[in-house]
Design a protein around this motif. Structure first.
Motif, mmCIF file in Angstrom:
data_model
loop_
_atom_site.group_PDB
_atom_site.id
_atom_site.type_symbol
_atom_site.label_atom_id
_atom_site.label_comp_id
_atom_site.label_asym_id
_atom_site.label_seq_id
_atom_site.Cartn_x
_atom_site.Cartn_y
_atom_site.Cartn_z
ATOM 1 N N SER A 4 0.746 -0.877 0.423
ATOM 2 C CA SER A 4 -0.098 -0.504 0.422
ATOM 3 C C SER A 4 1.074 1.757 0.046
ATOM 4 C CB SER A 4 -0.975 -0.141 1.517
ATOM 5 O OG SER A 4 -0.680 0.530 2.554
ATOM 6 N N TYR A 5 1.883 1.472 0.605
ATOM 7 C CA TYR A 5 2.891 2.319 0.686
ATOM 8 C C TYR A 5 3.219 2.223 -0.762
ATOM 9 C CZ TYR A 5 6.543 5.683 0.665
ATOM 10 O OH TYR A 5 8.063 6.755 0.953
ATOM 11 N N TYR A 6 3.672 1.777 -1.440
ATOM 12 C CA TYR A 6 4.469 1.883 -3.088
ATOM 13 C C TYR A 6 3.706 2.830 -3.944
ATOM 14 C CZ TYR A 6 9.005 0.978 -0.914
ATOM 15 O OH TYR A 6 9.816 0.929 -0.110
ATOM 16 N N ASN A 7 1.697 1.579 -4.189
ATOM 17 C CA ASN A 7 1.470 2.063 -4.354
ATOM 18 C C ASN A 7 0.514 3.127 -4.867
ATOM 19 O OD1 ASN A 7 1.168 -0.689 -5.678
ATOM 20 N ND2 ASN A 7 -0.950 -1.219 -4.454
ATOM 21 N N GLN A 8 0.635 4.144 -3.201
ATOM 22 C CA GLN A 8 0.328 5.160 -2.906
ATOM 23 C C GLN A 8 1.113 6.256 -3.007
ATOM 24 O OE1 GLN A 8 -0.877 5.577 1.586
ATOM 25 N NE2 GLN A 8 -2.558 3.848 1.228
ATOM 26 N N ASN A 9 2.941 6.112 -3.034
ATOM 27 C CA ASN A 9 3.505 6.703 -3.433
ATOM 28 C C ASN A 9 4.376 6.404 -4.602
ATOM 29 O OD1 ASN A 9 4.198 8.572 -0.811
ATOM 30 N ND2 ASN A 9 3.601 6.272 0.298
ATOM 31 N N SER A 66 3.681 -4.129 -6.675
ATOM 32 C CA SER A 66 2.992 -2.583 -6.602
ATOM 33 C C SER A 66 3.097 -2.632 -7.716
ATOM 34 C CB SER A 66 3.643 -1.500 -6.242
ATOM 35 O OG SER A 66 3.152 -0.574 -6.857
ATOM 36 N N GLU A 68 1.016 -0.192 -8.775
ATOM 37 C CA GLU A 68 0.816 1.135 -9.361
ATOM 38 C C GLU A 68 2.496 0.683 -9.919
ATOM 39 O OE1 GLU A 68 -1.144 3.499 -9.452
ATOM 40 O OE2 GLU A 68 -2.183 1.544 -8.942
ATOM 41 N N ASP A 140 6.559 3.694 8.400
ATOM 42 C CA ASP A 140 5.393 4.478 7.120
ATOM 43 C C ASP A 140 5.324 3.132 6.918
ATOM 44 O OD1 ASP A 140 6.205 6.649 7.380
ATOM 45 O OD2 ASP A 140 8.161 5.946 5.668
#
Length: 167
Positions: A4-9, A66, A68, A140
């Motif tokens: 989720s961190y890498y998808n969001q960022n 990820s 994203e 994070d």
């Protein structure tokens, strides 16, 4: 896993890592590979390293957890999956896991190493990098597993991996 961190960022991570100079690491890895060998970029992130290996004439396969990040890589298809789920009907001369396996919790790392190493050709090379230390922390929403030489030697001793070089 910190998906989720890498998808969001994804875009900021991509932008911040794409142009990092990795040449000193590539120069340590490449001599062990056969000419035009097959390389798996495990946890490819921005795709920076996959691009380098492709430019050197290697046959590169890449995956990242990820979706994203994977969608930002337009020069080569990237599989989206976790380390322990990646499979392909081929074996690799080398596996490149640069700053990616450090997100695997320590209690799952032996299983991941075992799975990925099963994708190597006989005498294949497995490169991985970790933060230096002996702890496991979360920041994070991401796990960071740190190792010393002794810690990595303990893991490799339980598997069919032999440490050639540590730097």
């Amino acid at each position: 896993m910190p998906v989720s961190y890498y998808n969001q960022n994804a875009q900021s991570f991509y932008d911040g890592t794409l142009s990092v100079d990795m040449s000193s690491l590539f120069l340590c890895f490449e001599p062990y590979l056969s000419v035009r060998g097959r390389v798996l970029d495990a946890g490819c992130g921005s795709g920076r390293d996959s691009r380098y290996f492709l430019d050197q004439g290697f046959d590169v396969f890449a995956f990242d957890a990820s979706a994203e990040l994977a969608s930002l890589l337009i020069y080569r298809p990237v599989s989206v999956c976790q380390f322990d789920k990646y499979s392909l009907e081929t074996t690799f001369d080398g596996i490149w896991a640069c700053a990616s396996l450090l997100h695997v919790p320590k209690d799952k790392l032996s299983q991941v190493f075992c799975h990925l190493s099963s994708l190597l050709k006989r005498d294949g090379l497995f490169y991985c990098s970790f933060k230096y230390g002996a702890d496991e922390v979360e920041r994070d929403g991401r796990v960071f597993s740190s190792f010393t030489e002794t810690g990595l030697e303990k893991i490799s001793a339980r598997l069919s991996l032999r440490i050639r070089e540590i730097w």
